[in-house]
Enzyme design. Structure first.
Site, short mmCIF file in Angstrom:
data_model
loop_
_atom_site.label_atom_id
_atom_site.label_comp_id
_atom_site.label_asym_id
_atom_site.label_seq_id
_atom_site.Cartn_x
_atom_site.Cartn_y
_atom_site.Cartn_z
N HIS A 146 -29.45 -118.74 -5.99
CA HIS A 146 -30.72 -119.42 -5.71
C HIS A 146 -31.73 -118.63 -5.76
O HIS A 146 -32.79 -119.13 -6.27
CB HIS A 146 -30.47 -119.94 -4.10
CG HIS A 146 -31.35 -120.38 -3.78
ND1 HIS A 146 -31.73 -121.88 -3.21
CD2 HIS A 146 -32.65 -119.72 -2.87
CE1 HIS A 146 -32.74 -122.07 -2.55
NE2 HIS A 146 -33.49 -120.64 -2.49
N GLU A 147 -31.59 -117.49 -5.46
CA GLU A 147 -32.93 -116.62 -5.65
C GLU A 147 -33.31 -116.43 -7.22
O GLU A 147 -34.30 -116.31 -7.44
CB GLU A 147 -32.52 -115.19 -4.97
CG GLU A 147 -32.31 -115.47 -3.34
CD GLU A 147 -33.63 -116.13 -2.66
OE1 GLU A 147 -34.62 -116.54 -3.22
OE2 GLU A 147 -33.13 -116.65 -1.57
N HIS A 150 -35.23 -119.03 -8.42
CA HIS A 150 -36.60 -119.26 -7.92
C HIS A 150 -37.14 -118.04 -9.20
O HIS A 150 -38.29 -118.51 -9.68
CB HIS A 150 -36.51 -118.29 -6.90
CG HIS A 150 -36.56 -119.37 -5.59
ND1 HIS A 150 -37.36 -120.50 -5.78
CD2 HIS A 150 -36.02 -119.15 -4.40
CE1 HIS A 150 -37.21 -121.08 -4.55
NE2 HIS A 150 -36.29 -120.32 -3.87
N GLU A 224 -37.40 -125.44 -3.43
CA GLU A 224 -36.27 -125.05 -2.59
C GLU A 224 -35.09 -126.13 -2.98
O GLU A 224 -33.97 -125.54 -3.49
CB GLU A 224 -36.44 -125.23 -1.23
CG GLU A 224 -37.00 -124.19 -0.65
CD GLU A 224 -36.57 -122.90 -0.99
OE1 GLU A 224 -35.30 -122.44 -0.67
OE2 GLU A 224 -37.34 -122.00 -1.31
#
EC number: 3.4.24.-
Length: 292
Positions: A146-147, A150, A224
Site C-alpha cells: 500500500h505504501e 503511494h 487511499e
C-alpha cells in the site's frame, strides 16, 4: 509535545523564509498600485507563498517525518525481521518501477505505516512497532505494498501540487476580499491597510483554508482506494483485505504528527466524513471485493 513544537517551528521557519524572499525580491511592492490592488502582482506573491511553502515542506518531509516520530532507518538489518522488511520493500519497489525507498521503524503502539518523500526515487517507508507486533507477515506485506503504491502513484507530489494551488488562491482571495471589505467598512477607498484589514484577512484565510481542506481530504480519500488496489496487486488481494480488516480494530490514538497523518495507512481522522483523510475501512474492503 516535542512533535508539536517541531511542527510549529518548521512551519514558522518556512513562512519566515518565504517572507524574506518576497521582501528581497520586491514582489510585495507590486501587489499594490495607485487606487487599488495590482491583481497580477498579488497573484505572483500568493503563488510564491502558497506553492513555495508546499514544496519546501515536501522537500523537508523525510527529515521532518524521521524526527517527528523518532524513526530509525534500517541501514544494516540487526535481525531477521528487519532483513525481511528490507527484502519485501525492495521486491515491491522493483515491481512498481521505483527506486528503493529508505525503510524505517518507529515506536508507536498503534498499527500504522506511512510513506513520504520528494520523488519516486527519493522516498521513505516507515512502519510502527505496533503494526509489526499486531499483524502477521502476510498483512504487513500488504501494508508495505500500500505504501509503495503511494510512492509509485506520485501521491506525495500530487498532494503537494493540490495543496500549493489551493494555498495560492486562499492567500489571493483573502487579500482581495479583505481589501474590499475593509474599504467598505472604513469608507476610505484610498486609505492604506490598517489593523482591521489584517484581522479580516486572517479570518478569511481561516474560512477559505477550511473549504480548501475539504478538497484536499477528498483527494486523500480517493488516493487511499488507489493505494489499496496497488497493495492488492503487489501483495495479493486477500492479504490486503486481511490487513484492512485487522486495522479495523486499531483504536489507539495515532502518534503520527498532523503533517503526515494523511500519509498513514490508518487513521480516519476527522469528526465528519468530509474531514476524513481516509475512507472508512469497510468501504475500502468493499471496494477491493468489488474489484475482484
Amino acid at each position: 509535545m516535542l512533535r508539536i513544537v517541531l511542527f510549529v517551528l518548521t512551519n514558522l521557519a518556512v513562512m519566515l523564509l518565504l517572507t524574506i524572499v518576497v521582501k528581497l525580491t520586491g514582489i510585495d511592492v507590486y501587489t499594490q498600485r495607485e487606487g487599488g490592488i495590482n491583481l497580477q502582482g498579488l497573484l505572483i506573491m500568493s503563488a510564491v507563498m502558497g506553492m513555495g511553502g508546499s514544496f519546501i515542506s515536501l522537500a523537508m518531509s523525510k527529515w521532518i517525518a524521521k524526527r517527528s516520530v523518532g524513526a530509525e532507518v534500517i541501514t544494516q538489518p540487526r535481525n531477521e525481521s528487519e532483513a525481511w522488511l528490507l527484502d519485501t520493500v525492495r521486491r515491491q519497489a522493483e515491481q512498481a518501477g521505483i527506486g528503493m525507498p529508505e525503510v524505517a521503524v518507529y515506536e508507536g503502539p498503534e498499527m500504522n505505516a506511512f510513506a513520504t518523500g520528494m520523488s519516486k526515487n527519493n522516498s521513505l517507508v516507515a512502519v510502527s512497532t505496533g503494526l509489526l507486533q499486531s499483524m502477521d507477515r502476510a498483512q504487513v506485506e500488504a501494508v508495505l505494498g500500500h505504501e509503495v503504491s503511494h510512492i509509485a502513484n506520485g501521491d506525495m507530489v500530487t498532494m503537494t501540487l493540490i495543496q500549493g494551488v489551493l494555498n495560492t488562491f486562499v492567500i489571493f482571495f483573502a487579500r482581495v476580499l479583505g481589501t474590499v471589505i475593509d474599504r467598505a467598512i472604513s469608507g476610505n477607498r484610498d486609505g492604506g491597510n490598517g489593523f482591521a484589514y489584517f484581522a479580516i484577512v486572517i479570518a478569511l484565510q481561516i474560512g477559505l483554508g477550511f473549504l480548501a481542506s475539504l478538497i484536499v481530504m477528498w483527494f486523500s480519500r480517493w488516493r487511499e482506494f488507489r493505494a489499496d488496489a496497488g497493495g492488492a496487486h503487489l501483495a495479493g488481494r486477500q492479504k490486503m483485505i486481511s490487513a484492512l480488516e485487522r486495522l479495523a480494530g486499531n483504536h489507539g490514538e495515532s502518534t503520527l504528527p498532523k503533517a503526515i497523518q494523511a500519509f498513514g495507512i490508518s487513521g480516519e481522522g476527522g469528526i465528519a466524513r468530509l474531514l476524513m483523510s481516509h475512507p472508512p475501512i469497510p468501504e475500502r474492503v468493499a471496494a477491493l471485493r468489488a474489484a475482484a
